[in-house]
Design a protein around this motif. Structure first.
Motif, PDB file in Angstrom:
ATOM      1  N   GLY A   1       0.804  -1.226   0.000  1.00 37.63           N
ATOM      2  CA  GLY A   1       0.000   0.000   0.000  1.00 37.63           C
ATOM      3  C   GLY A   1       0.832   1.270   0.000  1.00 37.63           C
ATOM      4  N   ARG A   2       2.138   1.145  -0.283  1.00 38.56           N
ATOM      5  CA  ARG A   2       3.007   2.316  -0.261  1.00 38.56           C
ATOM      6  C   ARG A   2       3.110   2.973  -1.631  1.00 38.56           C
ATOM      7  N   LEU A   3       2.671   2.263  -2.673  1.00 36.82           N
ATOM      8  CA  LEU A   3       2.660   2.825  -4.032  1.00 36.82           C
ATOM      9  C   LEU A   3       1.334   2.443  -4.682  1.00 36.82           C
ATOM     10  N   PRO A   4       0.866   3.250  -5.647  1.00 38.16           N
ATOM     11  CA  PRO A   4      -0.382   2.894  -6.320  1.00 38.16           C
ATOM     12  C   PRO A   4      -0.178   1.694  -7.249  1.00 38.16           C
ATOM     13  N   ALA A   5      -1.189   0.859  -7.322  1.00 39.85           N
ATOM     14  CA  ALA A   5      -1.122  -0.316  -8.200  1.00 39.85           C
ATOM     15  C   ALA A   5      -1.310   0.093  -9.651  1.00 39.85           C
ATOM     16  N   ASP A   6      -0.647  -0.632 -10.554  1.00 39.41           N
ATOM     17  CA  ASP A   6      -0.930  -0.445 -11.975  1.00 39.41           C
ATOM     18  C   ASP A   6      -2.197  -1.230 -12.311  1.00 39.41           C
ATOM     19  N   ALA A   7      -2.834  -0.806 -13.400  1.00 37.72           N
ATOM     20  CA  ALA A   7      -4.170  -1.338 -13.718  1.00 37.72           C
ATOM     21  C   ALA A   7      -4.125  -2.847 -13.963  1.00 37.72           C
ATOM     22  N   GLU A   8      -3.044  -3.336 -14.578  1.00 38.50           N
ATOM     23  CA  GLU A   8      -2.977  -4.764 -14.921  1.00 38.50           C
ATOM     24  C   GLU A   8      -2.486  -5.630 -13.754  1.00 38.50           C
ATOM     25  N   GLY A   9      -2.053  -5.006 -12.669  1.00 43.00           N
ATOM     26  CA  GLY A   9      -1.497  -5.790 -11.567  1.00 43.00           C
ATOM     27  C   GLY A   9      -0.135  -6.385 -11.900  1.00 43.00           C
ATOM     28  N   HIS A  10       0.555  -5.768 -12.880  1.00 43.63           N
ATOM     29  CA  HIS A  10       1.830  -6.334 -13.335  1.00 43.63           C
ATOM     30  C   HIS A  10       2.870  -6.372 -12.222  1.00 43.63           C
ATOM     31  N   LEU A  11       3.006  -5.275 -11.489  1.00 46.48           N
ATOM     32  CA  LEU A  11       4.084  -5.186 -10.506  1.00 46.48           C
ATOM     33  C   LEU A  11       3.880  -6.192  -9.367  1.00 46.48           C
ATOM     34  N   ALA A  12       2.658  -6.278  -8.855  1.00 51.90           N
ATOM     35  CA  ALA A  12       2.379  -7.243  -7.788  1.00 51.90           C
ATOM     36  C   ALA A  12       2.637  -8.665  -8.280  1.00 51.90           C
ATOM     37  N   ARG A  13       2.235  -8.928  -9.524  1.00 48.53           N
ATOM     38  CA  ARG A  13       2.419 -10.281 -10.059  1.00 48.53           C
ATOM     39  C   ARG A  13       3.899 -10.622 -10.180  1.00 48.53           C
ATOM     40  N   ARG A  14       4.692  -9.647 -10.576  1.00 52.75           N
ATOM     41  CA  ARG A  14       6.132  -9.889 -10.715  1.00 52.75           C
ATOM     42  C   ARG A  14       6.786 -10.121  -9.346  1.00 52.75           C
ATOM     43  N   TYR A  15       6.283  -9.446  -8.305  1.00 50.54           N
ATOM     44  CA  TYR A  15       6.821  -9.703  -6.965  1.00 50.54           C
ATOM     45  C   TYR A  15       6.501 -11.127  -6.529  1.00 50.54           C
ATOM     46  N   ARG A  16       5.278 -11.534  -6.832  1.00 52.80           N
ATOM     47  CA  ARG A  16       4.838 -12.839  -6.332  1.00 52.80           C
ATOM     48  C   ARG A  16       5.314 -14.003  -7.191  1.00 52.80           C
ATOM     49  N   LEU A  17       5.596 -13.742  -8.451  1.00 53.81           N
ATOM     50  CA  LEU A  17       5.848 -14.841  -9.375  1.00 53.81           C
ATOM     51  C   LEU A  17       6.999 -14.508 -10.320  1.00 53.81           C
ATOM     52  N   PRO A  18       8.213 -14.673  -9.849  1.00 53.33           N
ATOM     53  CA  PRO A  18       9.345 -14.408 -10.743  1.00 53.33           C
ATOM     54  C   PRO A  18       9.368 -15.416 -11.905  1.00 53.33           C
ATOM     55  N   ASP A  19      10.098 -15.058 -12.936  1.00 54.27           N
ATOM     56  CA  ASP A  19      10.130 -15.846 -14.167  1.00 54.27           C
ATOM     57  C   ASP A  19      11.563 -16.329 -14.390  1.00 54.27           C
ATOM     58  N   PRO A  20      11.888 -17.537 -13.929  1.00 53.17           N
ATOM     59  CA  PRO A  20      13.278 -17.991 -14.043  1.00 53.17           C
ATOM     60  C   PRO A  20      13.682 -18.127 -15.502  1.00 53.17           C
ATOM     61  N   ARG A  21      14.824 -17.571 -15.854  1.00 51.83           N
ATOM     62  CA  ARG A  21      15.230 -17.471 -17.263  1.00 51.83           C
ATOM     63  C   ARG A  21      16.042 -18.694 -17.681  1.00 51.83           C
ATOM     64  N   LEU A  22      15.414 -19.863 -17.556  1.00 50.33           N
ATOM     65  CA  LEU A  22      16.135 -21.118 -17.802  1.00 50.33           C
ATOM     66  C   LEU A  22      16.576 -21.254 -19.249  1.00 50.33           C
ATOM     67  N   ALA A  23      15.702 -20.911 -20.186  1.00 47.26           N
ATOM     68  CA  ALA A  23      16.063 -21.076 -21.599  1.00 47.26           C
ATOM     69  C   ALA A  23      17.212 -20.127 -21.955  1.00 47.26           C
ATOM     70  N   LEU A  24      17.127 -18.897 -21.461  1.00 48.52           N
ATOM     71  CA  LEU A  24      18.213 -17.955 -21.736  1.00 48.52           C
ATOM     72  C   LEU A  24      19.526 -18.432 -21.121  1.00 48.52           C
ATOM     73  N   GLY A  25      19.463 -18.871 -19.864  1.00 47.98           N
ATOM     74  CA  GLY A  25      20.685 -19.344 -19.198  1.00 47.98           C
ATOM     75  C   GLY A  25      21.353 -20.455 -20.002  1.00 47.98           C
ATOM     76  N   ALA A  26      20.543 -21.416 -20.437  1.00 47.31           N
ATOM     77  CA  ALA A  26      21.112 -22.511 -21.226  1.00 47.31           C
ATOM     78  C   ALA A  26      21.711 -21.995 -22.525  1.00 47.31           C
ATOM     79  N   ALA A  27      21.038 -21.005 -23.144  1.00 51.94           N
ATOM     80  CA  ALA A  27      21.521 -20.478 -24.425  1.00 51.94           C
ATOM     81  C   ALA A  27      22.807 -19.671 -24.266  1.00 51.94           C
ATOM     82  N   LEU A  28      23.059 -19.177 -23.060  1.00 56.20           N
ATOM     83  CA  LEU A  28      24.255 -18.350 -22.837  1.00 56.20           C
ATOM     84  C   LEU A  28      25.500 -19.176 -22.541  1.00 56.20           C
ATOM     85  N   SER A  29      25.312 -20.473 -22.299  1.00 53.15           N
ATOM     86  CA  SER A  29      26.465 -21.331 -22.026  1.00 53.15           C
ATOM     87  C   SER A  29      27.414 -21.291 -23.223  1.00 53.15           C
ATOM     88  N   GLY A  30      28.681 -21.039 -22.967  1.00 42.80           N
ATOM     89  CA  GLY A  30      29.666 -20.957 -24.031  1.00 42.80           C
ATOM     90  C   GLY A  30      29.751 -19.587 -24.671  1.00 42.80           C
TER      91      GLY A  30
END
Lengths: 321, 321
Positions: free
Chosen positions: A175-204
Motif C-alpha cells: 500500500g506504499r505505491l499505487p497499483a498499476d491497472a494490470e497488476g503487473h508489478l504485484a504479479r512480478r513480486y509474487r511470481l518471478p520468471d526464471p530465465r532457464l532457456a536464456l541461461g542454457a543459451a548463454l552457455s559458451g
C-alpha cells in the motif's frame, strides 16, 4: 497400533501427488536417484519466511511457485536444466487446510511447467511464521556451467527482462505505491520468471552470469568482485516495464528502488563485444538489454544517472542481518 | 557501492570454512558436483525448529551436529555412504554471535567425522524460533539400497543400540525425570549416533530397514505396512541402556515412553532366520538385538509385555499436527 499421526495423512494427501518415481512414494527414509549420465549436478538451496520473503496474505498458490522459481533462477544463472527438488515446510498448527492445498496446487502447476519432480522432504510444526526451504538439483554439460567469475574489461553488461518490478510490486502490495491497472508489478513480486532457456543459451557465450535477487547494483558488484574488475552501469539503459516506468517518471526518487531493490530474478551477465547475445536471446523468446560495460579497475560499480553524472545510491541491496 | 550486507560477512566467516571445492566458495549461484561414477544418489531432507526438535537452551554445538546426524541416520537406513549436504538457516536477528559460532563448530567436527562437505545453502532472518533445514546427499551401489518394504513372515525384527534414551533424555532435560550420573540420556537426546557402518554392512542381508525416529512401535508399523505383514514385538527384548533400565525399573509406566517416544535414530530392520546379522554387526562395532518376529497377517504391531500378555500403548509416536 493407533492410527497414523496427522502428518502422514497430510504428506500422502498433499505432497505424494508431486512425487516422481525416485521419491519411492515419499514412504522410505530417502530418495534414490540415478544421476543422468555425462552431466554435472548443479545444486542450490533457498529459504523463505512469511513476512520476510513473501507477504502472509499472498495467495498460497504463488508462495509455492515463488519458492520453486527463486531456486530455478539459481539454476538458470548457471545455465543448468532442472532435475528435481527436496522441500521442507515448517507450518503453524493453526494454518488453514486451504492454505496448504493452494500451496501444493501452485507447486504442481510449476512442476509440469518446468519438468520437475519432488524427491522428498519433511513437514514439521513451528510456533512461528511459515518457513520453507527448498533444495534444487539441476544438471549441466561438464564444463558448461556459467560462473560469476570470468567477466573481462570491455565486456558488455547485459540483463534480461525488466528490472525493479519486484521491488515496486512489494511496495504496491504494502500500500506504499499505487497499483498499476494490470497488476503487473504485484504479479512480478509474487511470481518471478526464471530465465532457464536464456541461461542454457548463454552457455559458451557469456563470460560470467548470475541472477539478480538482492538488487541490480549490489549483484553487479558481486560480478565485479568475482572477476576483479569494475563496472559502469547506465541507469537510463536499464529496461523498465511500462508500469515501473510510469512510477519512476512520476517520482524519480524511486529510481534507487528499481536499481537496488531486489526480487528481480533476472539474469545479469557479461558478454564480449560482438557476441550474438541478442540472436541467442531472441531464439529463447527472452528480452535482453545492454546496460553498461565492465572496465579495468577496482571492483566497484559506477552508476551513471540519466544526466550522465554519477548517481549516488543508498546502501545497496537487502540484508537479513 | 556501499559495503556488503552483514549476511555476506556471516557466511564468509562461519560457513565458508565448512565448504568443499564443489561449493565454489559459496560465492556462486549454485554448487557444481560431479556425481560419483557407478553409484546411485540417495537424498533426504529434515527440518528442525527450536522448541520442537531441540531445546532452545541446548548447546549450539550439539544442535548443528544433531541436524546433521538425523539426516545421516536416513542415509544409514538406506545403507548409503555420506557425500555432501546443503543447509538453510533461519535465524532471529537477536541471536547471540556465540550461538552461531558453536553451531558451526559442531558441524565442522562432524563433517570431519563423517567425511562430508557443505555444498551451499541460504541464511535468512526469521521473526520466530531458529529453524534449520538440511538436505543430505549420499551414494549407494546400484540396487544395494536398503528399503522399508521387503520384510517377510518369519524374519527376525532387529534393532541397533539401545531404545528410549532420546525420549527419556528429553524428559530429563525438561526436569520431568531425574538425570543419570553420567548424563547419558541427555547426551543421547542431543547427539544421536547414525549407524552408517551397520547400514552399509546390512546391504544384501537385511530384507528391509529404516531408522527409528518417531518411536519404535510406530516405525515398526511402517515396516509392516510397507511389507504387507504383521509384527510381534517382545518388549522385554528391547535393548535398554543402564540409565534407561534404571528409570523403567523404578517406574514401569515409563515403558511406553521407551517404546514409542522417538528420537532414537537406531536402525530397525528385518533379517531372515540364520542370517549372519550378529557377525556383520560385530564387524562394525555396533550392538544389535533381536526383538521379535514378522508374521503373516494384517499390518499391525502386537507388543508383548514382560508377562507375555499384549501391552496396550497410548497412541504411538510423535505427531506434528
Amino acid at each position: 497400533m493407533a492410527g497414523l499421526p496427522a502428518e502422514f495423512g497430510l504428506i500422502a494427501r498433499h505432497f505424494l501427488p508431486l512425487a516422481g518415481p525416485s521419491a519411492l512414494g515419499l514412504a522410505d527414509d530417502a530418495a534414490l536417484l540415478d544421476p543422468p549420465a555425462g552431466r554435472q549436478l548443479v545444486l542450490a538451496a533457498d529459504a523463505m519466511v512469511a513476512g520476510v520473503h513473501f507477504l502472509p496474505e499472498d495467495p498460497p498458490e504463488t508462495v509455492g511457485r515463488k519458492l520453486l522459481r527463486v531456486n530455478l533462477s539459481d539454476l538458470a544463472a548457471m545455465g543448468a536444466a532442472p532435475l528435481a527438488y527436496l522441500m521442507t515446510t515448517a507450518l503453524p498448527r493453526d494454518l488453514p487446510p486451504l492454505w496448504l492445498e493452494g500451496f501444493v496446487a501452485g507447486l504442481a502447476e510449476d512442476q509440469v511447467r518446468f519438468g520437475l519432480q519432488v524427491l522428498g522432504g519433511d513437514t514439521v510444526s513451528i510456533p512461528g511464521p511459515i518457513t520453507l526451504s527448498l533444495t534444487i538439483l539441476g544438471t549441466v554439460a561438464p564444463g558448461g556451467a556459467l560462473r560469476r567469475s570470468g567477466a573481462r574489461p570491455g565486456d558488455g553488461i547485459w540483463v534480461s527482462g525488466t528490472i525493479g518490478d519486484g521491488a515496486l510490486g512489494l511496495r504496491v502490495l504494502q500500500g506504499r505505491l499505487p497499483a498499476d491497472a494490470e497488476g503487473h508489478l504485484a504479479r512480478r513480486y509474487r511470481l518471478p520468471d526464471p530465465r532457464l532457456a536464456l541461461g542454457a543459451a548463454l552457455s559458451g557465450l557469456a563470460h560470467a552470469a548470475m541472477d539478480v535477487s538482492d538488487g541490480l547494483v549490489q549483484d553487479l558488484g558481486h560480478l565485479c568482485r568475482a572477476g576483479g574488475l569494475g563496472a559502469v552501469l547506465r541507469a537510463d539503459a536499464v529496461p523498465l516495464s511500462p508500469a515501473a516506468r510510469a512510477l519512476v517518471m512520476a517520482d524519480p526518487a524511486l529510481l534507487p528502488v528499481v536499481l537496488s531493490g531486489g526480487d528481480d530474478y533476472e539474469l545479469l551477465f557479461a558478454a564480449p563485444p560482438g557476441a550474438a547475445v541478442e540472436a541467442r536471446a531472441a531464439a529463447t523468446g527472452t528480452a535482453v538489454a545492454r546496460i553498461g560495460q565492465f572496465v579495468e579497475g577496482p571492483a566497484e560499480v559506477l552508476v551513471q544517472g540519466p544526466d550522465g553524472a554519477p548517481l549516488a545510491l543508498p546502501a545497496g541491496g537487502w540484508s537479513h542481518f
